[in-house]
Design an enzyme around this catalytic site. Structure first.
Site, PDB file in Angstrom:
ATOM      1  N   ASP A 241       0.828  -1.206   0.000  1.00 23.90           N
ATOM      2  CA  ASP A 241       0.000   0.000   0.000  1.00 23.90           C
ATOM      3  C   ASP A 241       0.867   1.264   0.000  1.00 23.90           C
ATOM      4  O   ASP A 241       0.634   2.191  -0.764  1.00 23.90           O
ATOM      5  CB  ASP A 241      -0.960  -0.001   1.195  1.00 23.90           C
TER       6      ASP A 241
HETATM    7  C1  LIG Z   1       7.741  15.946  14.044  1.00 25.57           C
HETATM    8  C2  LIG Z   1       7.647  14.659  13.326  1.00 25.57           C
HETATM    9  C3  LIG Z   1       6.687  13.743  13.985  1.00 25.57           C
HETATM   10  C4  LIG Z   1       6.718  12.395  13.309  1.00 25.57           C
HETATM   11  C5  LIG Z   1       5.971  11.442  14.117  1.00 25.57           C
HETATM   12  C6  LIG Z   1       5.893  10.131  13.424  1.00 25.57           C
HETATM   13  C7  LIG Z   1       5.200   9.176  14.310  1.00 25.57           C
HETATM   14  C8  LIG Z   1       4.430   8.176  13.521  1.00 25.57           C
HETATM   15  C9  LIG Z   1       3.389   7.687  14.412  1.00 25.57           C
HETATM   16  C10 LIG Z   1       2.374   6.999  14.047  1.00 25.57           C
HETATM   17  C11 LIG Z   1       2.152   6.507  12.692  1.00 25.57           C
HETATM   18  C12 LIG Z   1       0.690   6.461  12.500  1.00 25.57           C
HETATM   19  C13 LIG Z   1       0.283   5.356  11.662  1.00 25.57           C
HETATM   20  C14 LIG Z   1       0.159   5.681  10.254  1.00 25.57           C
HETATM   21  C15 LIG Z   1      -0.690   4.692   9.560  1.00 25.57           C
HETATM   22  C16 LIG Z   1       0.067   3.526   9.021  1.00 25.57           C
HETATM   23  C17 LIG Z   1      -0.792   2.292   9.049  1.00 25.57           C
HETATM   24  C18 LIG Z   1       0.071   1.102   8.759  1.00 25.57           C
HETATM   25  O1  LIG Z   1       0.963   0.812   9.502  1.00 25.57           O
HETATM   26  N1  LIG Z   1      -0.193   0.432   7.656  1.00 25.57           N
HETATM   27  C19 LIG Z   1       0.639  -0.651   7.193  1.00 25.57           C
HETATM   28  C20 LIG Z   1      -0.166  -1.917   7.073  1.00 25.57           C
HETATM   29  O2  LIG Z   1      -1.276  -1.733   6.238  1.00 25.57           O
HETATM   30  C21 LIG Z   1      -1.895  -2.927   5.859  1.00 25.57           C
HETATM   31  O3  LIG Z   1      -0.915  -3.635   5.173  1.00 25.57           O
HETATM   32  C22 LIG Z   1      -1.309  -4.731   4.452  1.00 25.57           C
HETATM   33  C23 LIG Z   1      -2.370  -4.318   3.491  1.00 25.57           C
HETATM   34  O4  LIG Z   1      -2.756  -5.305   2.670  1.00 25.57           O
HETATM   35  C24 LIG Z   1      -3.491  -3.867   4.268  1.00 25.57           C
HETATM   36  O5  LIG Z   1      -4.536  -3.629   3.398  1.00 25.57           O
HETATM   37  C25 LIG Z   1      -3.047  -2.621   4.965  1.00 25.57           C
HETATM   38  O6  LIG Z   1      -4.062  -2.049   5.662  1.00 25.57           O
HETATM   39  C26 LIG Z   1       1.202  -0.216   5.876  1.00 25.57           C
HETATM   40  O7  LIG Z   1       1.792  -1.263   5.189  1.00 25.57           O
HETATM   41  C27 LIG Z   1       2.105   0.965   6.140  1.00 25.57           C
HETATM   42  C28 LIG Z   1       3.302   1.154   5.716  1.00 25.57           C
HETATM   43  C29 LIG Z   1       4.139   2.363   6.010  1.00 25.57           C
HETATM   44  C30 LIG Z   1       3.351   3.556   6.505  1.00 25.57           C
HETATM   45  C31 LIG Z   1       4.278   4.694   6.820  1.00 25.57           C
HETATM   46  C32 LIG Z   1       3.550   5.706   7.579  1.00 25.57           C
HETATM   47  C33 LIG Z   1       4.399   6.906   7.828  1.00 25.57           C
HETATM   48  C34 LIG Z   1       3.642   7.775   8.776  1.00 25.57           C
HETATM   49  C35 LIG Z   1       4.292   9.076   8.932  1.00 25.57           C
HETATM   50  C36 LIG Z   1       3.406   9.957   9.742  1.00 25.57           C
HETATM   51  C37 LIG Z   1       4.064  11.270   9.810  1.00 25.57           C
HETATM   52  C38 LIG Z   1       3.198  12.295  10.402  1.00 25.57           C
HETATM   53  C39 LIG Z   1       3.967  13.557  10.314  1.00 25.57           C
HETATM   54  C40 LIG Z   1       3.339  14.667  10.972  1.00 25.57           C
HETATM   55  C41 LIG Z   1       4.218  15.864  10.942  1.00 25.57           C
END
Ligand SMILES: CCCCCCCC/C=C\CCCCCCCC(=O)N[C@@H](CO[C@@H]1OC[C@@H](O)[C@H](O)[C@H]1O)[C@H](O)/C=C/CCCCCCCCCCCCC
Ligand SMILES: O=c1ccn([C@@H]2O[C@H](COP(=O)(O)OP(=O)(O)O)[C@@H](O)[C@H]2O)c(=O)[nH]1
Length: 405
Positions: A241
């Site tokens: 994804d």
């Molecule tokens: C000052 C900077 C602050 C940064 C703080 C960062 C802290 C991050 C904290 C929490 C993250 C929140 C969660 C985000 C949602 C991700 C959901 C997830 O993990 N999904 C994974 C799984 O999904 C399934 O995978 C299999 C598929 O078939 C299913 O259908 C899916 O549902 C997915 O694979 C995710 C992969 C990587 C996601 C990277 C997310 C990066 C988030 C960055 C957030 C930054 C916010 C910044 C604000 C300034």
């Protein structure tokens, strides 16, 4: 000041700035969530709406599956097809799909049984969901395709809402993960998690254009994915994804949230399943976007409160206990406001249940993050995987493909 004191002072300033940024993220999530989720786009001339191929990867049956799938036969949308992709030919989900097709003969729906390997071809990668979807993807006849996980329940106007967001510069429209109202305390914990911790980061990342994708309900332009090598190209990643969304961004298109949330409505809820899922996702994030490994732990309410209690005592001589209590209270109130906004209606539990659920989630999340670090092997539907930095995945053990969670 001694050099060591300069270092400590500098570190405290950095941490304090991070703390203020987090407060702003919380407020931004509330403001953006309120705007985004209450904004209804008005439908244009119905004939102008593009056709959509809906790919439904299915593995196993759960008590809500029939209802969830039936919703897809009742969309208020002029042109769409449903492509059920069923991994295992012995799976009884085939009967559910067939009975729906018989019940709604006017809806264009087809069944594809077996992943590529079963048909004598090599699988396109290790990702079982991609292997399962690939035949449906190849048969998709419209320029837009929607990947919609089995547990998602949609409203009759959801497809319309997603399609209306797919304007010229947009390459991907996704729904923010949330959950249906279901009975039971664990389902409340899920709702609190997706409406607070998860929702906050999801909203802000999407507002800022940071790739934060979840593959459970995502509408794509097929030409972009074809240009990136087709869906098969993403079979080597388990976080397909995230990689799909990155491919869209890399080609100059935008990724957009639509105004309805993805309503997960799995019929099975248990604390172990919920926590195992969060651990699996944390492992996926750590391996895919390495920075989340460092930031995620310190952006938890309790961990951040403890760190900041010492930082503010050092910087401003504030009482650590009072600071911690006020910090937790403010975080709690902001989370309650955010959840109410994402829910868009009355919550299915009392304020007291929210308090208990919120505390449990906040205490257990740091433990789940530690558990994710402890064992890097990812277990998904009985299969085990190992991800290298950057996301390339290898399967370490195989199991019968028909296993449900
Ligand atoms: C000052 C900077 C602050 C940064 C703080 C960062 C802290 C991050 C904290 C929490 C993250 C929140 C969660 C985000 C949602 C991700 C959901 C997830 O993990 N999904 C994974 C799984 O999904 C399934 O995978 C299999 C598929 O078939 C299913 O259908 C899916 O549902 C997915 O694979 C995710 C992969 C990587 C996601 C990277 C997310 C990066 C988030 C960055 C957030 C930054 C916010 C910044 C604000 C300034
Ligand atoms: O081996 C698998 C595992 C999952 N899926 C499909 O992938 C989607 C997401 O699966 P799951 O709910 O287990 O993932 P999660 O949302 O927990 O990451 C669902 O539609 C499953 O049917 C699949 O086709 N093959």
């Amino acid at each position: 000041m001694e050099p060591a004191e300069y270092v400590i002072f500098g570190l405290c300033i950095v941490l304090f700035v991070g703390f203020i940024v987090n407060l702003l993220i919380h407020i931004l999530a509330i403001v953006y969530g309120k705007w985004k989720l209450s904004r209804k786009l008005s439908p244009p001339v119905v004939e102008d709406l593009p056709g959509i191929s809906i790919i439904k990867p299915l593995v196993g049956v759960d008590p809500n599956l029939f209802d969830n799938l039936e919703a897809y036969f009742n969309f208020k949308y002029p042109q769409y097809e449903i492509l059920f992709c069923i991994q295992d030919e012995l799976d009884s989900v085939i009967m559910i799909a067939q009975s729906l097709i018989l019940k709604y003969p006017k809806v264009d729906a087809k069944i594809f049984i077996g992943d590529t390997e079963l048909k004598g071809k090599k699988n396109v990668g290790v990702n079982p969901k991609i292997n399962n979807m690939i035949r449906g993807y190849e048969a998709a006849k419209y320029d837009l395709f929607l990947i919609s996980d089995s547990s998602i329940k949609m409203k009759e106007d959801t497809l319309m809402d997603m399609a209306l967001h797919m304007t010229e510069k947009i390459g991907l429209v996704q729904q923010m993960p949330f959950v249906c109202d279901r009975p039971g305390f664990v389902s409340h914990l899920e709702k609190i998690f997706f409406g607070t911790h998860h929702g906050k980061m999801y909203l802000v990342a999407n507002f800022l254009g940071i790739n934060c994708a979840s593959g459970m309900s995502t509408l794509f332009r097929k030409e972009i994915i074809e240009e990136a090598g087709g869906l098969a190209h993403f079979g080597k990643y388990l976080a397909e994804d995230y990689m799909l969304a990155q491919a869209v961004l890399d080609r100059g298109y935008k990724v957009l949230l639509c105004s309805q949330t993805a309503l997960q409505n799995s019929g099975y809820t248990s604390l172990t399943t919920f926590h195992d899922r969060l651990i699996r996702w944390t492992k996926l994030r750590n391996a895919t976007v390495v920075t989340t490994m460092f930031f995620e732990p310190i952006y938890q309410c309790i961990v951040q409160g403890l760190i900041m209690a010492f930082v503010t005592e050092y910087l401003f001589s504030w009482s650590p206990l009072v600071f911690f209590m006020v910090h937790v209270l403010i975080w709690f109130l902001l989370d309650y406001i955010l959840l109410s906004i994402i829910q868009q209606g009355p919550l299915p539990f009392s304020k007291f249940e929210f308090l208990v659920g919120w505390i449990l989630n906040e205490i257990s999340y740091p433990i789940l993050v530690c558990r994710a670090h402890w064992d890097p092997i990812i277990t998904w539907r009985s299969r085990k995987y190992k991800i290298r930095w950057g996301g390339i995945t290898t399967e370490v053990t195989s199991a019968p493909p028909s296993q449900s969670k």
